[in-house]
Design a protein around this motif. Structure first.
Motif, short mmCIF file in Angstrom:
data_model
loop_
_atom_site.label_atom_id
_atom_site.label_comp_id
_atom_site.label_asym_id
_atom_site.label_seq_id
_atom_site.Cartn_x
_atom_site.Cartn_y
_atom_site.Cartn_z
N ASP A 76 20.16 58.77 -83.75
CA ASP A 76 21.61 58.83 -83.74
C ASP A 76 22.15 59.97 -82.89
O ASP A 76 23.34 60.27 -82.93
CB ASP A 76 22.15 58.98 -85.17
CG ASP A 76 21.78 57.79 -86.03
OD1 ASP A 76 21.58 56.69 -85.46
OD2 ASP A 76 21.69 57.95 -87.26
N LYS A 77 21.28 60.60 -82.14
CA LYS A 77 21.71 61.74 -81.34
C LYS A 77 22.74 61.28 -80.31
O LYS A 77 22.55 60.28 -79.62
CB LYS A 77 20.50 62.36 -80.62
CG LYS A 77 20.83 63.66 -79.89
CD LYS A 77 19.58 64.27 -79.30
CE LYS A 77 19.90 65.58 -78.60
NZ LYS A 77 18.70 66.21 -78.01
N GLY A 78 23.84 61.98 -80.23
CA GLY A 78 24.89 61.63 -79.27
C GLY A 78 25.91 60.65 -79.81
O GLY A 78 26.90 60.36 -79.13
N SER B 262 32.18 62.41 -90.16
CA SER B 262 30.94 62.68 -90.89
C SER B 262 30.02 63.68 -90.21
O SER B 262 29.12 64.21 -90.83
CB SER B 262 30.18 61.36 -91.11
OG SER B 262 30.95 60.50 -91.91
N ASN B 263 30.18 63.91 -88.90
CA ASN B 263 29.27 64.87 -88.25
C ASN B 263 30.02 65.79 -87.31
O ASN B 263 29.54 66.15 -86.25
CB ASN B 263 28.16 64.11 -87.49
CG ASN B 263 28.74 63.25 -86.37
OD1 ASN B 263 29.94 63.03 -86.32
ND2 ASN B 263 27.88 62.78 -85.48
N LEU C 13 29.38 55.38 -83.66
CA LEU C 13 29.97 54.89 -82.43
C LEU C 13 29.48 55.70 -81.25
O LEU C 13 29.25 56.90 -81.35
CB LEU C 13 31.51 55.00 -82.49
CG LEU C 13 32.22 54.45 -83.73
CD1 LEU C 13 33.71 54.76 -83.64
CD2 LEU C 13 31.99 52.95 -83.87
N ASP C 14 29.34 54.99 -80.10
CA ASP C 14 29.09 55.76 -78.88
C ASP C 14 30.44 56.21 -78.32
O ASP C 14 31.50 55.96 -78.90
CB ASP C 14 28.27 54.95 -77.88
CG ASP C 14 29.00 53.70 -77.37
OD1 ASP C 14 30.24 53.60 -77.55
OD2 ASP C 14 28.34 52.80 -76.81
N ASP C 15 30.40 56.87 -77.18
CA ASP C 15 31.63 57.44 -76.63
C ASP C 15 32.61 56.37 -76.15
O ASP C 15 33.79 56.66 -75.93
CB ASP C 15 31.30 58.39 -75.47
CG ASP C 15 30.64 59.68 -75.97
OD1 ASP C 15 30.86 60.02 -77.16
OD2 ASP C 15 29.92 60.32 -75.19
N ASN D 126 31.80 51.63 -78.95
CA ASN D 126 30.95 50.50 -79.31
C ASN D 126 30.22 50.83 -80.61
O ASN D 126 29.68 51.93 -80.77
CB ASN D 126 29.93 50.21 -78.21
CG ASN D 126 30.59 49.73 -76.94
OD1 ASN D 126 31.38 48.79 -76.97
ND2 ASN D 126 30.27 50.38 -75.83
N LEU D 127 30.23 49.88 -81.51
CA LEU D 127 29.58 50.09 -82.81
C LEU D 127 28.07 50.00 -82.65
O LEU D 127 27.54 48.99 -82.20
CB LEU D 127 30.06 49.03 -83.82
CG LEU D 127 29.51 49.16 -85.23
CD1 LEU D 127 30.09 50.39 -85.91
CD2 LEU D 127 29.84 47.91 -86.05
N LYS D 128 27.37 51.05 -83.00
CA LYS D 128 25.92 51.07 -82.90
C LYS D 128 25.26 50.75 -84.23
O LYS D 128 24.18 50.18 -84.28
CB LYS D 128 25.45 52.43 -82.39
CG LYS D 128 25.84 52.69 -80.95
CD LYS D 128 25.31 51.60 -80.02
CE LYS D 128 25.64 51.83 -78.58
NZ LYS D 128 25.13 50.73 -77.71
#
Length: 802
Positions: free
Chosen positions: A190-192, A222-223, A256-258, A261-263
């Protein structure tokens, strides 16, 4: 506690072996990853024994290696253990000593460790949480063990969605323990990514966004991601369109990415997602007997406690307008403790079982059809948009809005109907297999004995009629609000109307509703009574008498004389002719395929034959000079007779249950039918033959001297009824010259046959059903000019193409 996970040292030996170990892929990505990285080994044959249980000493081994403390094991092997059932001779003594030293394992109150005992899910979860750093002092206050550890394991991702329904008190399997281990030591994929807790407040069905988009309100960052903060709105792209409908109102942990988009996502099941019949008031909701608060302002300034949205029939609405003006028949709500966060509500114009789907047209048990543009299916508490083709028979359709339908798949449940009873607050309740189902006060329920013909039962009638079938096995279905919608019982074939054919001293021959002659021996156990329940003798029955029989196996249990033949003739009504000269019942009478129909053939000496023939066929084929009469028993009349045991009727005065015809002449049941285009004019009383064309073939038919026909002009189409002597005995005008040709704009076909035809009439399109055995004169296609002939059911049975 900061405990570093040294994954390269993590090797869990399921069965200690010095042999060479080989492994085949299991197909489980998590297990295969552990094997590939040599985190998990099996026995010499490579058996991981995934379905087996995990012992407490094997679990201690996992923990020590996960902590990277395996190098200490040898020095602790001979150290005295705090547990009295552990010593240096036990292979795991060093492992357990290290685990105790690291404060990640504990024993039982009797100071034993139980190394050979199977470890439970709650115990292994506790150990793995300790591997990840354990609980803070505040987290330890969340409840009694193991609750704080299970909550923490959820937060840390040790437990995935497949593990949420586990019975944590049960022994852990190696498979699930390994998956928990993977979730504990997996690489940081989940990095990034930006992680948030959100509530889904928009899907395409209720808001103008793309089908692969979701509209979200951020609940929690959450992060410490900086892109969105609490209470912000955003839209994201979802890779799986199939399940978006069900996410509306759900609180979801998303990554989510930047580019938004739902990962990955996981529904937060610490919130409640409830559905059923709800009552909405100014500041509260009552659903399924519980009350939940509606907050618009919160003294704690916690926006997550407030009502986030309200949708009714797929349109957003202000709550004040909603609860004041709208009657909700079904709702889904999202609840945080006692506070409502989101509401999706529906009001239905119709709730009815579905019996047929044809293209975009749905037909219900009341035989009415309607075009549907969107269908939403609720199955296993999951809601999603589906094609109409996916809807099964007896799914319950809930029509709402503009040509939309909500469908529940609670179909063909079965059980024993225990009772029907009134409850003070609930109204009429049907109890099946000791579970109560309410009968809706707004939408009627339906009853059937064959799953084909349905009788409408409002709540009072449901009480009166279903009470009669207590103890019967039934199939049933419930609507979205949990109300019972239909019941199908196995109507006993052991009771019905018959007509007496012959009587001897101890035998009786009867004609059943199919026209079959059946014979019974009358025993001393047979009860023979008239409709007043007075005993009568068998030999008092005469040919043609109408009786009602209740059988016990192959024998007659009860025989009731309903009406003698002569009495029926006296009480019969004359069947009049319609404007076209054909016999027809009064329009008030309702006749269907379940109507019993008996036909008496007579001569000057009396009855010559008794048969069963459909009512419409009798009316169509009776000779015009016959004196046709009928004795009619309606459903209402049948109920008043009180001769039935477990048969339920509609109770309607106009619904024909049984009808018996006398005065019949000239049955056309063996006649041949031809569609003929006239070559020359035919005049009744002048011409004794009819000449025309069947297709391209020229034909000439003699007219039977007693036939009553109509004048026919050249080029008009007529149906001729022709007897075995090749003489015309009857006719029906099909198309006359003044009938207009209509343009075909659309054809619906199935298996090569037309099932629906759409034509343009007065610049408007109109669609008609086509019978399965229709006659086509010419070849019809879109753009053809046609004339249509309709049967008594209003369906097209003959198509003439120009």
């Amino acid at each position: 506690m900061n405990r570093k996970i040294i994954s390269t040292f993590l090797v869990f030996i399921i069965l200690l072996s010095l042999g060479t170990m080989t492994f085949a892929k299991t197909g489980n990505e998590k297990i295969d990853w552990l094997v590939e990285k040599k985190f998990v080994e099996g026995d010499g044959s490579g058996d991981l024994n995934l379905n087996g249980n995990l012992t407490r000493e094997e679990a201690a081994t996992i923990i020590v290696k996960a902590l990277g403390k395996e190098s200490l094991v040898a020095s602790y092997q001979n150290v005295k253990n705090i547990f009295k059932d552990m010593n240096s001779k036990v292979w795991s003594n060093g492992m357990v000593n290290v685990a105790v030293q690291e404060k990640v394992v504990s024993g039982f109150p009797d100071k034993t460790f139980g190394p050979k005992k199977n470890i439970t899910y709650q115990e292994i979860i506790t150990m793995l949480v300790q591997v990840k750093g354990g609980l803070t002092a505040e987290e330890q206050k969340a409840g009694v063990w193991p609750t704080p550890y299970i909550l923490k394991a959820n937060e840390l991702g040790i437990l995935d969605s497949s593990m949420k329904s586990l019975d944590y008190k049960k022994d852990a399997t190696r498979l699930v323990a390994f998956e928990m281990l993977y979730n504990t030591v997996k690489p940081n994929e989940d990095k990034g990514l930006n992680a948030y807790k959100v509530i889904v407040r928009e899907v395409e069905r209720v808001y103008s966004i793309d089908k692969d988009e979701l509209g979200l309100t951020i609940f929690k960052d959450s992060n410490n991601a900086s892109k969105y903060k609490s209470n912000e709105y955003t839209r994201i792209k979802h890779p799986n369109k199939d399940f978006l409908e069900d996410l509306l109102g759900k609180v979801v942990k998303v990554k989510l990415d930047d580019n938004n988009n739902l990962k990955s996502y996981e529904i937060d099941n610490s919130y409640d997602y409830l559905m059923g019949k709800a009552e909405f008031k100014r500041d509260e909701v009552n659903l399924n007997g519980k009350t939940y608060d509606i907050l618009f302002k919160d003294s704690s300034d916690n926006v997550n406690n407030k009502l986030q949205f309200v949708y009714h029939n797929d349109e957003e609405i202000d709550y004040n307008d909603f609860y004041n003006k709208v009657e909700s028949d079904f709702a889904r709500i999202t609840v945080d403790g006692n506070k409502v966060l989101g509401i999706e509500s529906f009001s239905f114009s119709k709730v009815e079982p579905i019996v047929k789907v044809d293209g975009n047209k749905v037909t219900f048990t009341d035989e009415r059809s309607m075009v549907i543009d969107r269908a939403i299916l609720i199955k296993d508490n999951v809601l999603k948009t589906v094609d109409l083709a996916d809807i099964q028979d007896f799914n319950i359709g809930h029509v709402y809005g503009d040509r939309k339908i909500l469908v529940t798949e609670e179909v063909e449940l079965d059980g024993i109907l225990d009772n029907v009873l009134y409850k003070d607050r609930e109204g009429v309740v049907v109890r099946i297999d000791n579970k109560d189902y309410k009968v809706s006060d707004k939408f009627h329920m339906v009853y059937s004995t064959d799953g084909d013909k349905f009788i409408v039962l409002d709540s009072d009638k449901a009480y009166d009629d279903l009470y009669l079938i207590r103890g019967q096995e039934v199939k049933f279905g419930v609507d979205a609000a949990g109300n019972i919608k239909y019941v199908v019982s196995s109507k006993t074939s052991d009771e019905d109307f018959y007509v007496v054919s012959r009587v001897t001293s101890n035998h009786i021959r009867l004609v059943d509703k199919n026209g079959t002659k059946v014979e019974f021996e009358i025993s001393l156990k047979t009860s023979i009574k008239d409709v007043n329940k007075k005993d009568i003798k068998l030999n008092s029955l005469k040919e043609g008498d109408l009786v009602y029989i209740i059988k016990d196996g192959k024998d007659i249990k009860n025989l009731y004389l309903v009406k003698g033949f002569e009495g029926m003739k006296i009480a019969s009504i004359s069947i009049n002719k319609s404007s076209d000269g054909k016999f027809a019942l009064d329009k008030k009478y309702i006749v269907d395929k379940d109507t019993n129909s008996f036909l008496f053939h007579e001569d000057s000496k009396g009855i010559t034959d008794i048969e069963s023939m459909g009512v419409n066929k009798i009316l169509e084929n009776t000779k015009s000079d016959a004196k046709l009469k009928a004795y009619i028993i309606s459903d209402y009349d049948f109920d008043r007779l009180k001769v039935g045991d477990k048969v339920i009727t509609s109770g309607d005065k106009d619904q024909v249950n049984t009808i018996l015809f006398t005065g019949f002449k000239q049955s056309l049941k063996n006649s041949k039918e031809e569609i003929v285009r006239l070559k020359y004019k035919f005049r009744v009383g002048y011409d004794d033959e009819i000449e025309g064309f069947v297709g391209d073939k020229s034909v000439v038919y003699k007219v039977e001297k007693n036939a009553k026909l109509i004048d026919i002009n050249p080029d008009e189409y007529v149906k001729l009824f022709i007897n075995e002597s090749n003489e015309v005995i009857g006719s029906e005008l099909i198309f006359n010259n003044s009938d207009k040709y209509l343009e075909v704009t659309k054809l619906e076909s199935s298996s090569g046959k037309v099932v629906e035809i759409t034509v343009k009439e007065n610049n408007k399109e109109k669609s008609y059903w086509v019978t399965s055995d229709y006659i086509e004169i010419g070849f019809v296609k879109e753009g053809s000019l046609v004339k249509l002939h309709f049967n008594q059911d209003g369906e097209v049975d003959i198509i003439l193409v120009r």
